[in-house]
Design a protein around this motif. Sequence first.
Motif, PDB file in Angstrom:
ATOM      1  N   VAL A 123      37.883  45.509  50.646  1.00  0.00           N
ATOM      2  CA  VAL A 123      37.383  44.236  50.152  1.00  0.00           C
ATOM      3  C   VAL A 123      37.874  43.954  48.741  1.00  0.00           C
ATOM      4  CG1 VAL A 123      35.270  43.072  49.420  1.00  0.00           C
ATOM      5  CG2 VAL A 123      35.366  44.145  51.636  1.00  0.00           C
ATOM      6  N   THR A 124      37.981  44.995  47.914  1.00  0.00           N
ATOM      7  CA  THR A 124      38.347  44.729  46.525  1.00  0.00           C
ATOM      8  C   THR A 124      39.845  44.701  46.298  1.00  0.00           C
ATOM      9  OG1 THR A 124      38.019  47.067  46.103  1.00  0.00           O
ATOM     10  CG2 THR A 124      36.245  45.606  45.464  1.00  0.00           C
ATOM     11  N   LYS A 125      40.606  45.458  47.109  1.00  0.00           N
ATOM     12  CA  LYS A 125      42.035  45.506  46.821  1.00  0.00           C
ATOM     13  C   LYS A 125      42.883  44.813  47.880  1.00  0.00           C
ATOM     14  CE  LYS A 125      42.057  49.355  43.711  1.00  0.00           C
ATOM     15  NZ  LYS A 125      41.030  50.346  44.124  1.00  0.00           N
ATOM     16  N   ARG A 126      42.642  45.117  49.172  1.00  0.00           N
ATOM     17  CA  ARG A 126      43.590  44.628  50.174  1.00  0.00           C
ATOM     18  C   ARG A 126      43.337  43.166  50.529  1.00  0.00           C
ATOM     19  NH1 ARG A 126      43.980  50.142  52.219  1.00  0.00           N
ATOM     20  NH2 ARG A 126      43.255  49.783  54.347  1.00  0.00           N
ATOM     21  N   ALA A 127      42.066  42.816  50.726  1.00  0.00           N
ATOM     22  CA  ALA A 127      41.789  41.431  51.117  1.00  0.00           C
ATOM     23  C   ALA A 127      42.259  40.423  50.071  1.00  0.00           C
ATOM     24  CB  ALA A 127      40.292  41.253  51.405  1.00  0.00           C
ATOM     25  N   PRO A 128      42.056  40.661  48.771  1.00  0.00           N
ATOM     26  CA  PRO A 128      42.517  39.657  47.801  1.00  0.00           C
ATOM     27  C   PRO A 128      44.019  39.402  47.849  1.00  0.00           C
ATOM     28  CG  PRO A 128      40.996  41.156  46.748  1.00  0.00           C
ATOM     29  CD  PRO A 128      41.268  41.708  48.102  1.00  0.00           C
ATOM     30  N   ILE A 129      44.812  40.434  48.213  1.00  0.00           N
ATOM     31  CA  ILE A 129      46.262  40.224  48.282  1.00  0.00           C
ATOM     32  C   ILE A 129      46.576  39.212  49.370  1.00  0.00           C
ATOM     33  CG2 ILE A 129      48.482  41.310  48.721  1.00  0.00           C
ATOM     34  CD1 ILE A 129      47.358  43.873  47.686  1.00  0.00           C
TER      35      ILE A 129
END
Lengths: 275, 437
Positions: A123-129
Amino acid sequence: MDWDQLELNPKVIAAIKKAKLKSIKEVLHFSGPDLQRLTKLSSIDVQHLLKTVSLALRNNCVLTGAIYICTEDVFPDKRLQQLIALQHQLRTDVPQDVIKKIKFGNSIFIEHAADIDALFECVTKRAPILLSRGMVRLIIIDSIAALFRCEFGIQHSITKAKYLQTLGAKLHQLSSGFQSPVLCINQVTDTVDERGLAGTNLDVLARVSPALGITWSNQLLMRLMVSRLARELSRDTHAAATGTVVRTLSVIFAPHLPQSCCHYTVSAEGVKGAE
Amino acid sequence: MGTSRFPPSIWGGDRKRSAEPLSQLLLRLMSLRGRGLWFRRPERIPDAWAGSGSPTSPSPRAVELLFAAMQRHLGSYPLSPGVRVKLVSAGFQTAEELLELKPSELSREVGISKEEALETLQIIKRECPVDLSRFASVSISGKKYTALELLEQEHTQGFIITFCSALDNIMGGGIPLTKTTEICGAPGVGKTQLCMQLAVDVQIPECFGGVAGEAIFLDTEGSFMVDRVADLATACVQHLHLIAGSHLEEEHQKALENFSLESILSHIYYFRCHNYTELLAQVHLLPDFLLEHSKVQLIIVDGIAFPFRHDFDDLSLRTRLLNGLAQQLISMANNHKLAVIWTNQMTTKIDKNQSMLVPALGESWGHAATIRLILHWDQKQSRLATLHKSPSQKEATVLFDITAQGFRDVVVPSPLSPPVEPSGNPRKRSRDGREEE
């Protein structure tokens, strides 16, 4: 993909064509450094390319997709393929050739998160990309309850609450930052007495209440509950005759909706409303 | 804040500061505000200063200049170092504090000679842009009131009606101005609905029993749905048209000319705050906003708990920030005569092996609001509102409903005994139309 329609430097366009990148989607599948290697452009040029392409994608809106985070079982890929294959039967309002052109499978990003740390990282790293590139506009977490109910015992309820609140805040941030809805699936728990229903508007007769308690409920904007109707109660005679199970979707709370419900059935081609 | 020095850099020194985390900076800024120094209104101001205002209601710029003069730190005056040290160790920090004293009192207090005291006072008065000796004897800190004046004020003070007459009755007329109200409840019970309803109701013209004000909505959870507010506004306009139709006076029809969906929506000032820093900053900037928009009579913070319940490992910092926030809101309610409302979440408390729902943010937060309303369900799935804490009304519980038109009374299916007797509130006559619903 006609690269000339985008506002790009001719040198960049030439490099893309030479690298045989045929569509926006292909470009966005590569990371910055990979693109640099492929196109032999400088990092500034690659940044500009990515930005322009994401903007075009967002304005285009056709090629957006969804990120599906599984925490329980393996993602049911066969069922997804079945749904994709029969999509034209479900959506009779859309011309068939339009549906056949869309490559659904390419726009659904599936992540598996086996524990809380993996979920947070996703949720914090992959989704924002993916969100920042416009590749997804919908986040689905299936399910929230699974990880929290098994990893935390009664004595850790404070830690559990903290994690839930942090997760809720992070999802809020993503949702409002990228204007994308977040859909979380929760489990239900049996309620034996009224204490389990404290703070909800559910009847004791309902016998089930949402899991994760009021801590999770406080993070939500709206809540829907799905359940099955017993076959005898179904008013859809056709469904009753063929033995299809009629299900109910009800609004438990939402700031803009009254408490209402509707019925639907699940068939091979997907979810369809029922009277 | 103990004996910490007033940072002269705020008033124009050039003391270099090392970078500090935003939360600490906000704490410092809020401690300045929280000391009430910003919001004091002077009694009398020399006419030369009045500018666009009048002597009794000074212009904002005059007020600013006066405060700047009074709050100037002693360290910025050209005093001799020996005297300065003695003044500081005696506890004097600003010009205002010195000017309250006569030279003989000052010399006794600080331990300097009478000549030095006289000289010090002369230096301070000389540097001031206005003749402060005129009201050196009147303390700038707070207008003096008698209890009788306060009683008269309370009788005329307005209430913002909620359109649920049962709730308005137990609250003595509605949501009161100049006070802070907290609305607690479980998710989905109707807190945001009530807030949206009040943002519309605050704009009701005076001849219909409203306060004809505007509203500020600070949203931390993203639950403000414009379409829903438009529905509430339309229903309110229709309702008032019905009432106006049954009254023969022209003033009602005239007042409704400016009361339309567009005007209602354009007078709700909406701010979205994504975390506690943004919320604190936004509340910090509100006083300036209120100076430009003087018709605002209602500030709503929807979801004061949400941004403060994650991200905080240091709970004492959270308590300090929350207290500062509450102080600012209370000051604004008092000084600008507006109502402040915030919504709070519920949390589970385990007490003697029994779990119960209590308002979030801890016991000490319970003191922040003057009035506390708790919304909940009963066993029959009806919605209830309990007035839990109020300085003037007793604790009571009523039923309410949320319809397509908004926050309303529960409609009683069969005609029962006549409605509750109205209290001596002169605004009650406008409620007659509502009982028809």
